[in-house]
Design an enzyme around this catalytic site. Sequence first.
Site, PDB file in Angstrom:
ATOM      1  N   CYS A  89      45.279  35.927  48.300  1.00 33.87           N
ATOM      2  CA  CYS A  89      44.473  37.004  47.709  1.00 33.87           C
ATOM      3  C   CYS A  89      44.599  37.079  46.186  1.00 33.87           C
ATOM      4  O   CYS A  89      43.652  37.458  45.496  1.00 33.87           O
ATOM      5  CB  CYS A  89      44.822  38.325  48.359  1.00 33.87           C
ATOM      6  SG  CYS A  89      44.267  38.361  50.082  1.00 33.87           S
TER       7      CYS A  89
ATOM      8  N   LYS B 122      39.420  46.107  50.467  1.00 35.48           N
ATOM      9  CA  LYS B 122      38.617  44.877  50.497  1.00 35.48           C
ATOM     10  C   LYS B 122      38.726  44.187  51.860  1.00 35.48           C
ATOM     11  O   LYS B 122      39.832  44.029  52.389  1.00 35.48           O
ATOM     12  CB  LYS B 122      39.068  43.939  49.371  1.00 35.48           C
ATOM     13  CG  LYS B 122      40.532  43.511  49.450  1.00 35.48           C
ATOM     14  CD  LYS B 122      40.870  42.682  48.229  1.00 35.48           C
ATOM     15  CE  LYS B 122      42.248  42.076  48.291  1.00 35.48           C
ATOM     16  NZ  LYS B 122      42.493  41.168  49.402  1.00 35.48           N
TER      17      LYS B 122
ATOM     18  N   ASP C  77      47.284  43.894  47.047  1.00 31.48           N
ATOM     19  CA  ASP C  77      47.699  43.927  48.467  1.00 31.48           C
ATOM     20  C   ASP C  77      49.199  44.130  48.707  1.00 31.48           C
ATOM     21  O   ASP C  77      49.781  43.504  49.613  1.00 31.48           O
ATOM     22  CB  ASP C  77      47.246  42.634  49.179  1.00 31.48           C
ATOM     23  CG  ASP C  77      45.734  42.487  49.201  1.00 31.48           C
ATOM     24  OD1 ASP C  77      45.050  43.335  48.623  1.00 31.48           O
ATOM     25  OD2 ASP C  77      45.239  41.510  49.805  1.00 31.48           O
TER      26      ASP C  77
END
Length: 223
Positions: free
Chosen positions: A161, A128, A23
């Site tokens: 995450c 995602k 990310d």
Amino acid sequence: MPIDARPYPYELLAKPPALVIIDMQRDFVEPGGFGDALGNDVARLQTCIPVIARLLATARRLGLPVIHTREAHRPDLSDCPPSKRQRGDCRLRIGDAGPMGRLLIDGEPGNAIIEELKPLPGEIEIVKPGKGAFYATPLEQILPNLGVTHLLLAGVTTEVCVQTTMREANDRGYTCLLIEDATESYFPAFKQATLEMIVAQGGIVGWVADSDTVIQALERTYG
Ligand code: C5J
């Protein structure tokens, strides 16, 4: 040649590990994105960018598989649970229009991976909808196809995450190492706690090492 890691050396096999970069997208590291809308100081996350860039260059040079992830929802928000959208007391929510486009929406300028770490053609980019990279994505099929058993993790944020993905991978039998200066959190204490949680109890979630040590071991083993 093992990596000198905590809680004990991390073995490198003949088959190289994959570098998984979580990310590193504008929505989390730049002003005007989702992280900023939640009230965070996004500048904190920028310190790990040059470290990840070095790791990425090393992985590409040595031929390690590279997997990038990106947290994103479909424009119609059909993959965004209302509970996630409503969470928090923010000015802008997921899907609302901000200065870099709609927050956390696939295809918007603010949702892209930052220029410094942009995936090359052919590198895997997992989109995602959740915090973990295995939930509602093809990652579970992709890793066995690559023959990968070991994962080196980097990215943001450490306790959300990154940690969620590392725990998901650990439960699926992957041998995971988090590169400690290649990950960052909006909350320094949460980063530190995550590192300690991972290595506690003999490495209950995996291993931790710094980027210089990882790069040197990768170069010695696969260079
Ligand atoms: C968050 C992430 N913090 N990439 N996402 O919402 O850690």
